[in-house]
Write a protein that holds these residues in place. Structure first.
Motif, PDB file in Angstrom:
ATOM      1  N   ALA A 274     -63.533 -31.322 -16.112  1.00 14.79           N
ATOM      2  CA  ALA A 274     -63.795 -32.746 -16.299  1.00 14.79           C
ATOM      3  C   ALA A 274     -65.157 -33.132 -15.727  1.00 14.79           C
ATOM      4  O   ALA A 274     -65.732 -32.399 -14.929  1.00 14.79           O
ATOM      5  N   ASP A 275     -65.676 -34.285 -16.148  1.00 11.64           N
ATOM      6  CA  ASP A 275     -66.920 -34.795 -15.558  1.00 11.64           C
ATOM      7  C   ASP A 275     -66.651 -35.375 -14.171  1.00 11.64           C
ATOM      8  O   ASP A 275     -67.487 -35.331 -13.289  1.00 11.64           O
ATOM      9  N   TYR A 276     -65.463 -35.973 -14.045  1.00 11.07           N
ATOM     10  CA  TYR A 276     -65.090 -36.611 -12.781  1.00 11.07           C
ATOM     11  C   TYR A 276     -63.731 -36.109 -12.314  1.00 11.07           C
ATOM     12  O   TYR A 276     -62.814 -35.961 -13.119  1.00 11.07           O
ATOM     13  N   TYR A 277     -63.637 -35.866 -11.019  1.00 10.91           N
ATOM     14  CA  TYR A 277     -62.343 -35.582 -10.402  1.00 10.91           C
ATOM     15  C   TYR A 277     -62.060 -36.710  -9.419  1.00 10.91           C
ATOM     16  O   TYR A 277     -62.875 -36.991  -8.534  1.00 10.91           O
ATOM     17  N   LEU A 278     -60.934 -37.357  -9.610  1.00 10.12           N
ATOM     18  CA  LEU A 278     -60.531 -38.438  -8.710  1.00 10.12           C
ATOM     19  C   LEU A 278     -59.301 -37.983  -7.949  1.00 10.12           C
ATOM     20  O   LEU A 278     -58.254 -37.760  -8.555  1.00 10.12           O
TER      21      LEU A 278
ATOM     22  N   ASP B 248     -45.202 -17.142 -11.485  1.00 12.75           N
ATOM     23  CA  ASP B 248     -43.810 -16.991 -11.897  1.00 12.75           C
ATOM     24  C   ASP B 248     -42.822 -17.798 -11.068  1.00 12.75           C
ATOM     25  O   ASP B 248     -41.626 -17.778 -11.327  1.00 12.75           O
ATOM     26  N   THR B 249     -43.333 -18.494 -10.046  1.00 11.65           N
ATOM     27  CA  THR B 249     -42.416 -19.260  -9.199  1.00 11.65           C
ATOM     28  C   THR B 249     -42.137 -20.624  -9.818  1.00 11.65           C
ATOM     29  O   THR B 249     -43.037 -21.244 -10.395  1.00 11.65           O
ATOM     30  N   ARG B 250     -40.884 -21.053  -9.718  1.00 10.59           N
ATOM     31  CA  ARG B 250     -40.556 -22.398 -10.203  1.00 10.59           C
ATOM     32  C   ARG B 250     -41.013 -23.438  -9.194  1.00 10.59           C
ATOM     33  O   ARG B 250     -40.928 -23.219  -7.982  1.00 10.59           O
ATOM     34  N   MET B 251     -41.452 -24.576  -9.694  1.00  8.43           N
ATOM     35  CA  MET B 251     -41.959 -25.648  -8.839  1.00  8.43           C
ATOM     36  C   MET B 251     -40.955 -26.014  -7.745  1.00  8.43           C
ATOM     37  O   MET B 251     -41.316 -26.253  -6.606  1.00  8.43           O
ATOM     38  N   LYS B 252     -39.654 -26.061  -8.142  1.00  9.51           N
ATOM     39  CA  LYS B 252     -38.643 -26.510  -7.176  1.00  9.51           C
ATOM     40  C   LYS B 252     -38.491 -25.528  -6.011  1.00  9.51           C
ATOM     41  O   LYS B 252     -37.984 -25.892  -4.969  1.00  9.51           O
ATOM     42  N   ASN B 253     -38.928 -24.288  -6.214  1.00  7.36           N
ATOM     43  CA  ASN B 253     -38.816 -23.297  -5.139  1.00  7.36           C
ATOM     44  C   ASN B 253     -40.072 -23.202  -4.274  1.00  7.36           C
ATOM     45  O   ASN B 253     -40.139 -22.365  -3.380  1.00  7.36           O
ATOM     46  N   LEU B 254     -41.058 -24.023  -4.560  1.00  8.69           N
ATOM     47  CA  LEU B 254     -42.290 -23.973  -3.781  1.00  8.69           C
ATOM     48  C   LEU B 254     -42.196 -24.869  -2.552  1.00  8.69           C
ATOM     49  O   LEU B 254     -41.556 -25.916  -2.579  1.00  8.69           O
ATOM     50  N   SER B 255     -42.869 -24.431  -1.485  1.00  2.00           N
ATOM     51  CA  SER B 255     -42.972 -25.279  -0.296  1.00  2.00           C
ATOM     52  C   SER B 255     -43.871 -26.464  -0.633  1.00  2.00           C
ATOM     53  O   SER B 255     -44.603 -26.438  -1.628  1.00  2.00           O
ATOM     54  N   LYS B 256     -43.853 -27.462   0.232  1.00  2.00           N
ATOM     55  CA  LYS B 256     -44.695 -28.630   0.012  1.00  2.00           C
ATOM     56  C   LYS B 256     -46.178 -28.231  -0.038  1.00  2.00           C
ATOM     57  O   LYS B 256     -46.943 -28.711  -0.872  1.00  2.00           O
ATOM     58  N   GLY B 257     -46.547 -27.311   0.868  1.00  6.50           N
ATOM     59  CA  GLY B 257     -47.936 -26.842   0.903  1.00  6.50           C
ATOM     60  C   GLY B 257     -48.332 -26.164  -0.396  1.00  6.50           C
ATOM     61  O   GLY B 257     -49.416 -26.395  -0.928  1.00  6.50           O
ATOM     62  N   ASN B 258     -47.425 -25.329  -0.922  1.00 10.40           N
ATOM     63  CA  ASN B 258     -47.757 -24.642  -2.170  1.00 10.40           C
ATOM     64  C   ASN B 258     -47.764 -25.593  -3.365  1.00 10.40           C
ATOM     65  O   ASN B 258     -48.527 -25.405  -4.303  1.00 10.40           O
ATOM     66  N   ARG B 259     -46.919 -26.636  -3.324  1.00 11.10           N
ATOM     67  CA  ARG B 259     -47.000 -27.647  -4.385  1.00 11.10           C
ATOM     68  C   ARG B 259     -48.359 -28.353  -4.319  1.00 11.10           C
ATOM     69  O   ARG B 259     -48.956 -28.659  -5.339  1.00 11.10           O
ATOM     70  N   GLY B 260     -48.840 -28.573  -3.085  1.00  6.25           N
ATOM     71  CA  GLY B 260     -50.179 -29.146  -2.903  1.00  6.25           C
ATOM     72  C   GLY B 260     -51.243 -28.246  -3.510  1.00  6.25           C
ATOM     73  O   GLY B 260     -52.185 -28.709  -4.154  1.00  6.25           O
ATOM     74  N   ARG B 261     -51.081 -26.931  -3.320  1.00  8.50           N
ATOM     75  CA  ARG B 261     -52.045 -25.983  -3.893  1.00  8.50           C
ATOM     76  C   ARG B 261     -51.992 -26.004  -5.422  1.00  8.50           C
ATOM     77  O   ARG B 261     -53.021 -25.982  -6.092  1.00  8.50           O
ATOM     78  N   VAL B 262     -50.766 -26.055  -5.970  1.00  6.84           N
ATOM     79  CA  VAL B 262     -50.620 -26.085  -7.433  1.00  6.84           C
ATOM     80  C   VAL B 262     -51.259 -27.353  -7.999  1.00  6.84           C
ATOM     81  O   VAL B 262     -51.938 -27.329  -9.034  1.00  6.84           O
ATOM     82  N   LYS B 263     -51.049 -28.446  -7.295  1.00 11.30           N
ATOM     83  CA  LYS B 263     -51.578 -29.735  -7.746  1.00 11.30           C
ATOM     84  C   LYS B 263     -53.107 -29.689  -7.859  1.00 11.30           C
ATOM     85  O   LYS B 263     -53.676 -30.141  -8.857  1.00 11.30           O
ATOM     86  N   ILE B 264     -53.755 -29.120  -6.871  1.00 15.51           N
ATOM     87  CA  ILE B 264     -55.216 -29.050  -6.928  1.00 15.51           C
ATOM     88  C   ILE B 264     -55.637 -28.033  -8.002  1.00 15.51           C
ATOM     89  O   ILE B 264     -56.642 -28.219  -8.697  1.00 15.51           O
ATOM     90  N   ALA B 265     -54.840 -26.976  -8.186  1.00 12.74           N
ATOM     91  CA  ALA B 265     -55.171 -25.964  -9.200  1.00 12.74           C
ATOM     92  C   ALA B 265     -55.145 -26.560 -10.606  1.00 12.74           C
ATOM     93  O   ALA B 265     -56.054 -26.325 -11.402  1.00 12.74           O
ATOM     94  N   VAL B 266     -54.121 -27.352 -10.914  1.00 13.78           N
ATOM     95  CA  VAL B 266     -54.070 -27.931 -12.269  1.00 13.78           C
ATOM     96  C   VAL B 266     -55.140 -29.010 -12.448  1.00 13.78           C
ATOM     97  O   VAL B 266     -55.659 -29.199 -13.551  1.00 13.78           O
ATOM     98  N   THR B 267     -55.487 -29.674 -11.360  1.00 12.77           N
ATOM     99  CA  THR B 267     -56.522 -30.711 -11.460  1.00 12.77           C
ATOM    100  C   THR B 267     -57.893 -30.071 -11.693  1.00 12.77           C
ATOM    101  O   THR B 267     -58.621 -30.446 -12.612  1.00 12.77           O
ATOM    102  N   LEU B 268     -58.220 -29.081 -10.849  1.00 15.40           N
ATOM    103  CA  LEU B 268     -59.535 -28.431 -10.989  1.00 15.40           C
ATOM    104  C   LEU B 268     -59.576 -27.479 -12.180  1.00 15.40           C
ATOM    105  O   LEU B 268     -60.646 -27.065 -12.605  1.00 15.40           O
ATOM    106  N   GLY B 269     -58.398 -27.150 -12.710  1.00 19.21           N
ATOM    107  CA  GLY B 269     -58.328 -26.306 -13.904  1.00 19.21           C
ATOM    108  C   GLY B 269     -58.951 -26.987 -15.109  1.00 19.21           C
ATOM    109  O   GLY B 269     -59.330 -26.341 -16.077  1.00 19.21           O
ATOM    110  N   ARG B 270     -59.050 -28.302 -15.019  1.00 21.84           N
ATOM    111  CA  ARG B 270     -59.727 -29.035 -16.089  1.00 21.84           C
ATOM    112  C   ARG B 270     -61.232 -29.012 -15.847  1.00 21.84           C
ATOM    113  O   ARG B 270     -61.676 -29.084 -14.710  1.00 21.84           O
TER     114      ARG B 270
END
Lengths: 122, 232
Positions: free
Chosen positions: B143-147, B119-141
């Protein structure tokens, strides 16, 4: 927490030593279930393929056994665990003696120091 | 299987990649290391179909790589490029609308594993938590390959550890391959099966991590230093 590894030994070897250490100290008991490969990999912060290799080698050494569909367990063979304890002591003594010889000390000298130490700890 | 054969790329007369040949085996976590400007990001972009090489062939299962590889490959850039007004949950929905292989249930599981609130907006996340979200959406796929381009860069140790654990927990070594560029060799080494070393646009080594320790009795960092001296 992830494990800190020393730089001079392969990571899988350090993990094998760690699990054997847990068995020798009794932190892992005979017949106890090990975490799944994935769980242990996450906990240790290592690649799942590395952990797979660790489990495979422990099984080949007959220190653990895999039960179909249930996972890996520490062997219930007490003789094997006793042998493991013995092998580990031998290994430690070999390493120790290599250092002793490198410094040119005699074994008798070192035995004397060990005796004094064990006396002073009482 | 992804293959690069004799890939070269120039930017404004400067050779960034010089005859790079490489195969990415299935089911491995591979680290791509090298100094700044050695061509790491460019290799990832060529594989992701985001850059066309000047020379050479890049193929996926025998077919030339184009932008369409994005259907099988999840690329995570080293920049923050999210819509800041999105809530995390909305970002997940957006990814689900863009990628057929995005698994919303898996993504939510990852979010929970990494302690991110949907429920948190991206703009209210710390840099670390944006990093966590980024990996979450990437691994959420699925895919055959993760780059992953510098997945740990600029993040504090807690976040780096979370991301590393997320990678182990949510990729399947039976069928998925991870290729990540990184500077944090010491920290990342336990995660890797193999390591590729780039220098001035050329691959100077590709080795299984355990063999480095077995053969040379040193970790990847010291090995890389000695490699650089030897090839200087």
């Amino acid at each position: 927490m992830s494990i800190e590894f020393s730089p001079d030994k392969p990571i899988y070897q350090q993990l094998i030593d760690r699990i054997m250490g847990d068995i020798i100290r009794g932190n892992l008991k005979s017949g106890e279930k090990l975490p799944s490969v994935r769980e242990y990999a996450v906990e240790a912060g290592v690649n799942a393929n590395t952990m797979q290799r660790v489990y495979k080698e422990l099984e080949q050494m007959e220190i653990t056994e895999t039960r179909r569909g249930q996972g890996s367990f520490v062997t219930e063979n007490e003789e094997r665990i006793a042998a493991l304890r013995h092998e580990m002591k031998e290994q430690l003594v070999t390493t120790f003696l290599q250092s002793v010889e490198a410094f040119g000390f005699t074994r008798d000298e070192m035995v004397k120091v060990l005796m004094e130490r064990s006396g002073s700890d009482d | 299987m992804i293959k690069l054969q004799g890939i070269s790329k120039k930017y404004g007369g400067k050779c960034v990649l010089d005859q790079v040949t490489l195969e990415l085996p299935k089911g491995k976590i591979i680290g791509l290391v090298g100094e700044n400007g050695s061509g790491k990001s460019t290799v990832l972009k060529v594989i992701a179909g985001l850059l066309t090489p000047d020379e050479g062939r890049a193929t996926y299962n025998g077919e030339p790589i184009t932008r369409n590889i994005a259907a099988h490959l999840a690329y995570m850039s080293d920049t923050d490029e999210f819509y800041l007004y999105f809530k995390v949950g909305q970002l997940f929905d957006y990814y689900a609308s863009q990628f057929e292989d995005f698994d919303l249930i898996k993504a939510k599981e990852i979010a929970q594993f990494l302690n991110i609130s949907l429920d948190t907006r991206m703009k209210n996340l710390s840099k670390g938590n944006r990093g966590r979200v980024k990996i979450a959406v990437t691994l959420g796929r699925e895919a055959d390959y993760y780059l992953l381009d510098e997945p740990f860069s600029g993040l504090d140790p807690m976040v780096r550890e979370d991301i590393a654990k997320g990678l182990i927990r949510f990729t399947d070594p039976e069928r998925q391959t991870v290729l990540m560029s990184t500077h944090e060799i010491k920290e990342v080494e336990p995660l890797l099966d193999e390591i590729i070393v780039l220098r001035q646009g050329k691959i100077i080594a590709m080795e299984p991590i355990d063999e480095i320790r077995d053969m040379y009795g040193m970790d990847a960092t010291s090995w890389m230093v000695s490699l650089f001296k030897e090839k200087a």
